[in-house]
Enzyme design. Structure first.
Site, PDB file in Angstrom:
ATOM      1  N   HIS A   1     -28.054  -0.408 -17.046  1.00 61.73           N
ATOM      2  CA  HIS A   1     -27.930  -0.850 -15.663  1.00 61.73           C
ATOM      3  C   HIS A   1     -27.580  -2.337 -15.723  1.00 61.73           C
ATOM      4  O   HIS A   1     -27.910  -3.015 -16.714  1.00 61.73           O
ATOM      5  CB  HIS A   1     -29.239  -0.662 -14.906  1.00 61.73           C
ATOM      6  CG  HIS A   1     -29.626   0.784 -14.754  1.00 61.73           C
ATOM      7  ND1 HIS A   1     -30.658   1.354 -15.447  1.00 61.73           N
ATOM      8  CD2 HIS A   1     -29.098   1.754 -13.979  1.00 61.73           C
ATOM      9  CE1 HIS A   1     -30.761   2.628 -15.116  1.00 61.73           C
ATOM     10  NE2 HIS A   1     -29.820   2.899 -14.223  1.00 61.73           N
TER      11      HIS A   1
ATOM     12  N   ASP B   1     -30.557  -4.241 -16.497  1.00 61.54           N
ATOM     13  CA  ASP B   1     -31.058  -4.098 -17.873  1.00 61.54           C
ATOM     14  C   ASP B   1     -30.413  -5.193 -18.722  1.00 61.54           C
ATOM     15  O   ASP B   1     -31.012  -5.700 -19.660  1.00 61.54           O
ATOM     16  CB  ASP B   1     -30.670  -2.747 -18.494  1.00 61.54           C
ATOM     17  CG  ASP B   1     -31.309  -1.554 -17.814  1.00 61.54           C
ATOM     18  OD1 ASP B   1     -32.483  -1.666 -17.405  1.00 61.54           O
ATOM     19  OD2 ASP B   1     -30.641  -0.502 -17.699  1.00 61.54           O
TER      20      ASP B   1
HETATM   21  C1  XUL Z   1     -31.226   8.990 -11.836  1.00 63.89           C
HETATM   22  C2  XUL Z   1     -30.482   8.866 -13.046  1.00 63.89           C
HETATM   23  C3  XUL Z   1     -30.153   7.471 -13.434  1.00 63.89           C
HETATM   24  C4  XUL Z   1     -28.733   7.285 -13.756  1.00 63.89           C
HETATM   25  C5  XUL Z   1     -28.330   5.897 -14.143  1.00 63.89           C
HETATM   26  O1  XUL Z   1     -31.737  10.229 -11.615  1.00 63.89           O
HETATM   27  O2  XUL Z   1     -30.228   9.834 -13.719  1.00 63.89           O
HETATM   28  O3  XUL Z   1     -30.876   7.165 -14.571  1.00 63.89           O
HETATM   29  O4  XUL Z   1     -28.468   8.119 -14.831  1.00 63.89           O
HETATM   30  O5  XUL Z   1     -28.353   5.024 -13.107  1.00 63.89           O
END
Ligand code: XUL
Ligand code: MN
Length: 346
Positions: A52, A55
């Site tokens: 992210h 992150d």
């Molecule tokens: C949410 C999910 C997140 C995305 C990344 O359910 O799977 O972890 O994969 O933002």
């Protein structure tokens, strides 16, 4: 169709090594820092990291864009020094007090601006980290009360947001990760079918694709292998989040194959049949440790998921496709069913 890669490459996110908190209780494991996670990722056979934006740069909203990019370059160096690559960056649009009512589709224009600005910044971060792949999980783009928003208007807003992202960088590719619900009651892009139809509303459909997550497919009542293949067929599966899910409840992100080994086999089989990975795609594992897991075992869900995937690759390659074909020709689907079961039982 391309052959499967000689060696699958795996990716994982720092959020996949978590502290065990749930909505009903606090952490059950101490936090491990990013350097520790990188070392373990490499040691346990992972090849790339999913991020992210925050992150990469914690407390991102309080930092100048110059600082954000400086920090991103430093993280890239740490990742590369650890012998890993950066797979993708995903703007975390759902955490800010500004996006309580959604990001791109909020009824508040300042929230919509924030979502677009933060997504453009995520593209700059991705660029600084050496990847062109942005993952968009549209967590809050949906409603709790359907009458609060218009679907038509929300689609226009989503298209506009993605168009601005496409215009921001000539090479960026946007992989949308569908999920039918949680945290919202009803999401706007619940399945990969919605995602691929949506791609064609944008200015450059060739740069909009998808990420399919096993648990999200189960939550939508759909077969994960079919969802994967729907994206694989037109070349739109740009990443996967393999995990597992025990029916219709909160998003569980269980270890791959831990609930339904046969569905896991079918998922690996479609990936193999379509040569997934031969264009450099990673096998992403979006898995979480159980809350009951201790720190010492707090990495096992990742290791086990990778191992299960590779064991299933062997199973897929050893499957008697000729026997399957003759049972299909005889319309003996009962025989085919048992052939699969016997094969999985070994
Ligand atoms: C949410 C999910 C997140 C995305 C990344 O359910 O799977 O972890 O994969 O933002
Ligand atoms: Mn995911």
């Amino acid at each position: 169709m391309p052959d499967p890669p000689a060696k699958y490459r795996f990716s994982i996110g720092p959020w996949n090594i978590s502290e065990g908190r749930d909505p009903y209780g606090p952490d059950t494991r101490p936090a491990k820092d990013f350097a520790w996670k990188l070392g373990r990722f490499k040691a346990e056979g992972f090849d790339a990291v999913m991020f992210h934006d925050d992150d990469v740069v914690p407390e991102i909203d309080s930092k100048s864009s110059g600082d954000v990019l400086r920090e991103a370059r430093a993280v890239r160096e740490a990742v590369e020094d650890a012998g890993l690559a950066v797979e993708m960056v995903a703007p975390r649009l759902w955490f800010s007090p500004k996006t309580v009512d959604g990001g791109f589709t909020s009824n508040d224009p300042s929230a919509r601006r924030y979502a677009v600005d933060r997504s453009l910044q995520a593209i700059d971060i991705a660029d600084a980290m050496g990847t062109e792949l942005i993952v968009l999980w549209l967590a809050r783009e949906g409603t709790y009360v359907r009458e609060s928003k218009s679907y038509e208007r929300s689609l226009e807003l989503l298209v506009d947001g993605v168009d601005r992202m496409l215009a921001h960088h000539p090479n960026v590719r946007i992989a949308i990760e569908p999920k039918p619900n949680e945290p919202v009651d009803v999401a706007y892009l619940p399945t990969i079918g919605h995602v691929l139809a949506f791609a064609h509303l944008t200015t450059d459909p060739a740069r909009v694709g998808g990420v399919v997550e096993t648990a999200h497919c189960v939550l939508a009542g759909l077969d994960p292998a079919d969802e994967l293949e729907f994206a694989l067929t037109p070349g739109k599966l740009w990443s996967v989040h393999l995990n597992d899910q025990n029916g219709l409840k909160f998003d569980q992100d269980k270890p791959f194959g831990s609930v339904n080994l046969r569905t896991a086999f079918d998922q690996v089989r479609v990936l193999e049949r379509h040569g997934y990975g031969s264009e450099g795609e990673y096998v992403g594992l979006d898995v979480h440790a159980f809350r009951t897991t201790t720190l010492e075992r707090g990495f096992d869900h990742a290791v086990n998921s990778r191992r299960t995937f590779l064991r299933l690759v062997d199973k897929v390659r050893a499957f008697d496709e000729e026997a399957a074909q003759s049972l299909i020709a005889e319309r003996d689907y009962q025989g085919l069913d048992q052939l699969v079961i016997e094969h999985l039982l070994g």
